[in-house]
Design a protein around this motif. Structure first.
Motif, short mmCIF file in Angstrom:
data_model
loop_
_atom_site.label_atom_id
_atom_site.label_comp_id
_atom_site.label_asym_id
_atom_site.label_seq_id
_atom_site.Cartn_x
_atom_site.Cartn_y
_atom_site.Cartn_z
N GLU A 145 -6.81 -1.65 -0.29
CA GLU A 145 -6.31 -1.57 -1.67
C GLU A 145 -5.88 -0.13 -1.96
OE1 GLU A 145 -5.90 -2.40 -5.97
OE2 GLU A 145 -5.94 -3.67 -4.21
N PRO A 146 -4.59 0.12 -2.22
CA PRO A 146 -4.16 1.45 -2.64
C PRO A 146 -4.75 1.78 -4.02
CG PRO A 146 -2.30 0.17 -1.82
CD PRO A 146 -3.44 -0.78 -2.02
N HIS A 147 -5.60 2.77 -4.07
CA HIS A 147 -6.35 3.05 -5.30
C HIS A 147 -6.84 4.48 -5.26
CE1 HIS A 147 -9.12 2.05 -8.69
NE2 HIS A 147 -8.32 1.02 -8.86
N HIS A 152 -0.78 5.86 -4.41
CA HIS A 152 0.62 5.90 -4.01
C HIS A 152 0.79 5.28 -2.62
CE1 HIS A 152 0.62 9.14 -7.09
NE2 HIS A 152 1.82 8.63 -7.36
N SER A 153 1.82 4.50 -2.46
CA SER A 153 2.08 3.88 -1.16
C SER A 153 2.28 4.93 -0.08
CB SER A 153 3.31 2.98 -1.26
OG SER A 153 3.10 1.96 -2.22
N SER A 154 2.85 6.06 -0.44
CA SER A 154 3.06 7.14 0.53
C SER A 154 1.74 7.73 1.00
CB SER A 154 3.93 8.24 -0.07
OG SER A 154 3.34 8.77 -1.26
N ALA A 155 0.68 7.58 0.21
CA ALA A 155 -0.64 8.10 0.61
C ALA A 155 -1.38 7.13 1.51
CB ALA A 155 -1.48 8.40 -0.64
N TRP A 173 -0.35 -5.00 -1.91
CA TRP A 173 0.58 -4.34 -2.84
C TRP A 173 0.18 -4.75 -4.25
CZ3 TRP A 173 6.53 -5.61 -3.44
CH2 TRP A 173 7.09 -4.73 -4.39
N ASP A 174 -0.38 -3.81 -4.99
CA ASP A 174 -0.67 -4.03 -6.41
C ASP A 174 0.53 -3.51 -7.19
OD1 ASP A 174 -1.52 -3.68 -9.12
OD2 ASP A 174 -3.61 -3.68 -8.47
N GLU A 183 5.79 4.69 -9.04
CA GLU A 183 6.63 4.15 -7.96
C GLU A 183 7.54 3.04 -8.45
OE1 GLU A 183 3.63 4.79 -4.14
OE2 GLU A 183 4.42 2.81 -4.59
N ALA A 184 8.71 3.01 -7.89
CA ALA A 184 9.61 1.87 -8.08
C ALA A 184 9.25 0.80 -7.05
CB ALA A 184 11.06 2.31 -7.87
#
Length: 277
Positions: A145-147, A152-155, A173-174, A183-184
């Motif tokens: 989970e990106p959190h 950020h997806s880049s992280a 992808w949340d 982010e777009a």
């Protein structure tokens, strides 16, 4: 057909039997089970209770998409990181026993003064390589989970890229969280598309630090754009509604929010279907 599920973060006061009954009544395809100390499923659940949950979901034709584990792999302490690996392994066992496809895991919040550098990514990767290999051995996958510091997806992308082709390590992808972080959808999708486990759906107004949750379809999140990107690229996975009622009791209760959210996701899916040629 993409399954539509919801997280039990939406209904902290419902018993397991109610969660299953309401999911079926509302028309959902499955459930994302919250673990942790306040979740519906626990590592110390009696075997009979786990078997009953799985059987009732099966009888109702419901998918258990994931079990959430509240993990962290960024500590400089090897002992602390190992404890989190061990916990994630236990959650993988729980997910397998419940018939869930994924264990949803967090990477953690960086200690104060810690830079997100190659040493941190190395620690995370070492932990997740061990945990995902074990998850694979019991028939489930880890879904990151990106959190927190990795919203950020880049992280989070370097973690996924370090895993190479390991199919047991995936990402969620949340859409709402990514948008709130600036982010777009096109940016998030491009970075995460090759590793997607499933997609979480929420809506809100503004962006961090002024982000405010709201009912699906009533906020600023470009949900239509995100759904179109996914379906145009033949995404076959689930969409899971994350209604954060457990953390924000000022929101509509699940009896109101979940049926409305399901209708909105169904409309988004219908509108995003690629035109036949």
């Amino acid at each position: 057909m993409n399954p539509i599920t919801f997280s039990t973060l939406a209904c902290p006061n419902w018993q397991i039997e109610t969660v299953i009954a309401k999911s079926s009544e509302f028309g959902y395809d499955g459930i994302e089970w919250r673990g942790g100390s306040q979740g519906h499923v626990q590592l110390d659940m009696p075997a009979a209770k786990k078997a009953l949950l799985q059987q009732r979901c099966s009888d109702a034709g419901l998918l258990s998409i994931a079990v959430t584990a509240y993990t962290s792999f960024v500590s400089p302490s090897a002992t602390e990181r190992q404890a989190n690996v061990d916990e994630l392994r236990h959650y993988a066992e729980l997910a397998a026993e419940l018939g869930a496809n994924y264990v949803r895991a967090f990477l953690g919040e960086l200690p104060e003064g810690t830079e997100l550098d190659s040493s941190v990514y190395e620690r995370i990767s070492d932990c997740l390589n061990v945990a995902s290999a074990y998850a694979d051995s019991v028939g489930v996958k880890i879904a990151v989970e990106p959190h927190d510091d990795f919203v950020h997806s880049s992280a989070v992308a370097p973690v996924l890229n370090r895993s190479g082709s390991h199919h047991a390590l995936r990402v969620i992808w949340d859409i709402g969280n990514a948008f709130a972080a600036g982010e777009a959808p096109s940016e998030s999708f491009e970075l995460l598309k090759d590793h997607l486990a499933y997609v979480q759906v929420k809506d809100g107004k503004g962006r961090a630090p002024d982000w405010r949750l709201c009912p699906l379809g009533q906020g600023d999140v470009p949900l239509n754009q995100a759904f179109e990107l996914l379906l145009e690229n033949d995404y076959q996975g689930a969409f899971s509604v994350e209604w954060e009622y457990a953390w924000h009791p000022e929101l509509d209760p699940p009896e109101i929010a979940l049926p409305a959210a399901l209708r909105t996701v169904q409309k988004l899916l219908a509108a995003a279907q690629p035109e036949s040629t």
